[in-house]
Design a protein around this motif. Structure first.
Motif, PDB file in Angstrom:
ATOM      1  N   PRO A   1      -4.035 -22.638   7.938  1.00  0.00           N
ATOM      2  CA  PRO A   1      -3.303 -23.804   7.478  1.00  0.00           C
ATOM      3  C   PRO A   1      -4.239 -24.927   7.068  1.00  0.00           C
ATOM      4  N   ARG A   2      -3.867 -25.643   6.008  1.00  0.00           N
ATOM      5  CA  ARG A   2      -4.717 -26.712   5.498  1.00  0.00           C
ATOM      6  C   ARG A   2      -4.851 -27.831   6.524  1.00  0.00           C
ATOM      7  N   PHE A   3      -3.760 -28.113   7.248  1.00  0.00           N
ATOM      8  CA  PHE A   3      -3.817 -29.091   8.325  1.00  0.00           C
ATOM      9  C   PHE A   3      -2.715 -28.724   9.309  1.00  0.00           C
ATOM     10  N   LEU A   4      -2.846 -29.189  10.545  1.00  0.00           N
ATOM     11  CA  LEU A   4      -1.912 -28.793  11.581  1.00  0.00           C
ATOM     12  C   LEU A   4      -0.886 -29.869  11.891  1.00  0.00           C
ATOM     13  N   SER A   5      -1.183 -31.141  11.618  1.00  0.00           N
ATOM     14  CA  SER A   5      -0.204 -32.189  11.861  1.00  0.00           C
ATOM     15  C   SER A   5       0.890 -32.096  10.807  1.00  0.00           C
ATOM     16  N   LEU A   6       2.117 -32.376  11.216  1.00  0.00           N
ATOM     17  CA  LEU A   6       3.242 -32.246  10.310  1.00  0.00           C
ATOM     18  C   LEU A   6       3.363 -33.482   9.431  1.00  0.00           C
ATOM     19  N   PRO A   7       3.531 -33.297   8.136  1.00  0.00           N
ATOM     20  CA  PRO A   7       3.702 -34.445   7.240  1.00  0.00           C
ATOM     21  C   PRO A   7       5.073 -35.070   7.424  1.00  0.00           C
ATOM     22  N   PRO A   8       5.280 -36.298   6.915  1.00  0.00           N
ATOM     23  CA  PRO A   8       6.594 -36.940   7.010  1.00  0.00           C
ATOM     24  C   PRO A   8       7.683 -36.072   6.400  1.00  0.00           C
ATOM     25  N   GLY A   9       8.824 -36.052   7.048  1.00  0.00           N
ATOM     26  CA  GLY A   9       9.942 -35.282   6.539  1.00  0.00           C
ATOM     27  C   GLY A   9       9.959 -33.840   6.980  1.00  0.00           C
ATOM     28  N   VAL A  10       8.942 -33.406   7.761  1.00  0.00           N
ATOM     29  CA  VAL A  10       8.865 -32.019   8.244  1.00  0.00           C
ATOM     30  C   VAL A  10       8.993 -32.034   9.762  1.00  0.00           C
ATOM     31  N   SER A  11       9.912 -31.231  10.294  1.00  0.00           N
ATOM     32  CA  SER A  11      10.183 -31.233  11.727  1.00  0.00           C
ATOM     33  C   SER A  11      10.312 -29.802  12.255  1.00  0.00           C
ATOM     34  N   PRO A  12       9.904 -29.574  13.507  1.00  0.00           N
ATOM     35  CA  PRO A  12      10.145 -28.267  14.127  1.00  0.00           C
ATOM     36  C   PRO A  12      11.618 -28.147  14.511  1.00  0.00           C
ATOM     37  N   VAL A  13      12.212 -26.992  14.253  1.00  0.00           N
ATOM     38  CA  VAL A  13      13.615 -26.757  14.582  1.00  0.00           C
ATOM     39  C   VAL A  13      13.763 -25.328  15.102  1.00  0.00           C
ATOM     40  N   GLN A  14      14.916 -25.043  15.661  1.00  0.00           N
ATOM     41  CA  GLN A  14      15.290 -23.696  16.044  1.00  0.00           C
ATOM     42  C   GLN A  14      16.481 -23.274  15.189  1.00  0.00           C
ATOM     43  N   ILE A  15      16.389 -22.128  14.546  1.00  0.00           N
ATOM     44  CA  ILE A  15      17.485 -21.609  13.732  1.00  0.00           C
ATOM     45  C   ILE A  15      18.305 -20.650  14.592  1.00  0.00           C
ATOM     46  N   ASP A  16      19.567 -20.991  14.820  1.00  0.00           N
ATOM     47  CA  ASP A  16      20.450 -20.148  15.618  1.00  0.00           C
ATOM     48  C   ASP A  16      21.143 -19.122  14.727  1.00  0.00           C
ATOM     49  N   THR A  17      21.073 -17.858  15.124  1.00  0.00           N
ATOM     50  CA  THR A  17      21.711 -16.775  14.369  1.00  0.00           C
ATOM     51  C   THR A  17      22.337 -15.794  15.357  1.00  0.00           C
ATOM     52  N   PRO A  18      23.181 -14.887  14.875  1.00  0.00           N
ATOM     53  CA  PRO A  18      23.690 -13.828  15.758  1.00  0.00           C
ATOM     54  C   PRO A  18      22.587 -12.917  16.296  1.00  0.00           C
ATOM     55  N   HIS A  19      21.396 -12.971  15.680  1.00  0.00           N
ATOM     56  CA  HIS A  19      20.263 -12.155  16.127  1.00  0.00           C
ATOM     57  C   HIS A  19      19.368 -12.903  17.108  1.00  0.00           C
ATOM     58  N   GLY A  20      19.743 -14.123  17.473  1.00  0.00           N
ATOM     59  CA  GLY A  20      18.929 -14.939  18.354  1.00  0.00           C
ATOM     60  C   GLY A  20      18.380 -16.165  17.648  1.00  0.00           C
ATOM     61  N   GLN A  21      17.490 -16.888  18.334  1.00  0.00           N
ATOM     62  CA  GLN A  21      16.880 -18.099  17.787  1.00  0.00           C
ATOM     63  C   GLN A  21      15.543 -17.773  17.153  1.00  0.00           C
ATOM     64  N   PHE A  22      15.248 -18.515  16.062  1.00  0.00           N
ATOM     65  CA  PHE A  22      13.986 -18.358  15.353  1.00  0.00           C
ATOM     66  C   PHE A  22      13.320 -19.724  15.201  1.00  0.00           C
ATOM     67  N   ALA A  23      12.046 -19.801  15.588  1.00  0.00           N
ATOM     68  CA  ALA A  23      11.295 -21.045  15.432  1.00  0.00           C
ATOM     69  C   ALA A  23      11.039 -21.294  13.949  1.00  0.00           C
ATOM     70  N   ALA A  24      11.149 -22.561  13.546  1.00  0.00           N
ATOM     71  CA  ALA A  24      11.019 -22.889  12.129  1.00  0.00           C
ATOM     72  C   ALA A  24      10.487 -24.299  11.953  1.00  0.00           C
ATOM     73  N   LEU A  25       9.992 -24.567  10.753  1.00  0.00           N
ATOM     74  CA  LEU A  25       9.696 -25.917  10.287  1.00  0.00           C
ATOM     75  C   LEU A  25      10.675 -26.222   9.165  1.00  0.00           C
ATOM     76  N   GLU A  26      11.329 -27.365   9.251  1.00  0.00           N
ATOM     77  CA  GLU A  26      12.315 -27.746   8.246  1.00  0.00           C
ATOM     78  C   GLU A  26      11.862 -29.019   7.543  1.00  0.00           C
ATOM     79  N   ALA A  27      11.829 -28.973   6.233  1.00  0.00           N
ATOM     80  CA  ALA A  27      11.459 -30.137   5.420  1.00  0.00           C
ATOM     81  C   ALA A  27      12.691 -30.626   4.670  1.00  0.00           C
ATOM     82  N   THR A  28      12.896 -31.927   4.672  1.00  0.00           N
ATOM     83  CA  THR A  28      13.984 -32.539   3.930  1.00  0.00           C
ATOM     84  C   THR A  28      13.441 -33.706   3.119  1.00  0.00           C
TER      85      THR A  28
END
Length: 292
Positions: free
Chosen positions: A4-31
């Motif tokens: 990765p070019r850098f490890l700190s998250l830029p503005p507008g990017v947050s760690p989230v958990q995606i809930d699905t019938p297959h379980g939870q998946f770790a994710a980064l979400e940008a808006t």
């Protein structure tokens, strides 16, 4: 192993958990930092030994086009746990996960799908199985069948050494020397080690076998009516550029060759990669709009 070019998250990017019938998946979400989300969302899937962090350098730029962009850890990768069951990590099984994640990300609507390297083989399964309607599909540094060249040799070494010698041996003899030789900063080397050891060993070994032995499914993919882009670095050391270009020709897809990039365009040439994806996604959405 991508860095990765850098490890700190830029503005507008947050760690989230995606809930699905297959379980939870770790994710980064940008808006978007300003304006509203008015375009279709995108889902980014990493490659073998990778993670959602491989897309950090492009997430904010992609979101500025007024769309939500989500990068995930697949099952068994980094911060998404997985079982000690090899059947959970075949390309079809992981493709089923992608279907479920896409449904959650898009609230049941279409999403733009991107698969990097091994992630391209996984996402291809989701496109071909037809369970989810995708707005577009991008194969990033991926190929028509099992990987070849230097990365093939690395994959076979993982399969051979991991069960007998463990992750510590794989790290100290392969990934750490590669990172040190490339002048990677200490803090990123520490992250790469943490990420590798967080992988489920069964997942890592099974995925390595999968990336080596996948059949060519290009003809099946041509039967799916979805706008497709093949994007890769001009110096790719995974699937050779000529192989990926030939695949693009067979698919009748768009093709983008990223100058100066090797196997991880999102890391090595983030602005060029983000611009190419945004243009392609906007074009695909324009095609979807009914004539007035």
């Amino acid at each position: 192993m991508s860095t990765p070019r850098f490890l700190s998250l830029p503005p507008g990017v947050s760690p989230v958990q995606i809930d699905t019938p297959h379980g939870q998946f770790a994710a980064l979400e940008a808006t978007p930092m300003s304006g509203v989300i008015e375009r279709l969302p995108a889902l980014l899937v990493p490659g073998l030994t990778g993670s959602k962090e491989d897309f950090i350098a492009i997430l904010q730029t992609l979101a500025t086009a007024n769309r939500k962009v989500v990068a995930i850890d697949m099952r068994g990768q980094y911060e998404t746990p997985g079982p000690d069951d090899a059947a959970a990590y075949t390309c079809p099984a992981l493709g089923n996960d992608v279907d479920a994640i896409a449904m959650a990300v898009g609230d049941g609507g279409p999403v733009h799908l991107v698969g990097h390297s091994f992630g391209g083989l996984v996402t291809r399964e989701a496109v071909i199985d037809g369970r989810t309607k995708f707005a577009s599909f991008t194969l990033m540094s991926s190929g028509p069948s099992g990987i070849i060249g230097p990365r093939e040799r690395a994959g076979r070494a993982i399969m051979r050494e991991l069960p007998e010698l463990g992750l510590e041996h794989v790290w100290t003899t392969r990934y750490e020397p590669e990172a040190l030789g490339g002048g990677v900063p200490d803090e990123i080397i520490a992250f790469l080690r943490k990420r590798l050891f967080a992988n489920n060993p069964t997942a890592l070994a099974t995925m390595a076998a999968q990336v080596l032995d996948q059949p060519d499914r290009t003809e099946e993919l041509t039967q799916i009516e979805v706008p497709t882009l093949v994007l890769f670095g001009e110096h790719d050391d995974g699937w050779p550029p000529g192989v990926q270009a030939e695949m693009a020709a067979r698919l009748g897809s768009e093709i983008v060759v990223v100058p100066g990039a090797v196997h991880s365009p999102a890391v090595e040439a983030p602005e060029t990669t983000a611009a190419a994806l945004t243009r392609f996604w906007n074009s695909a959405e324009a095609i979807r709009r009914p004539a007035v």
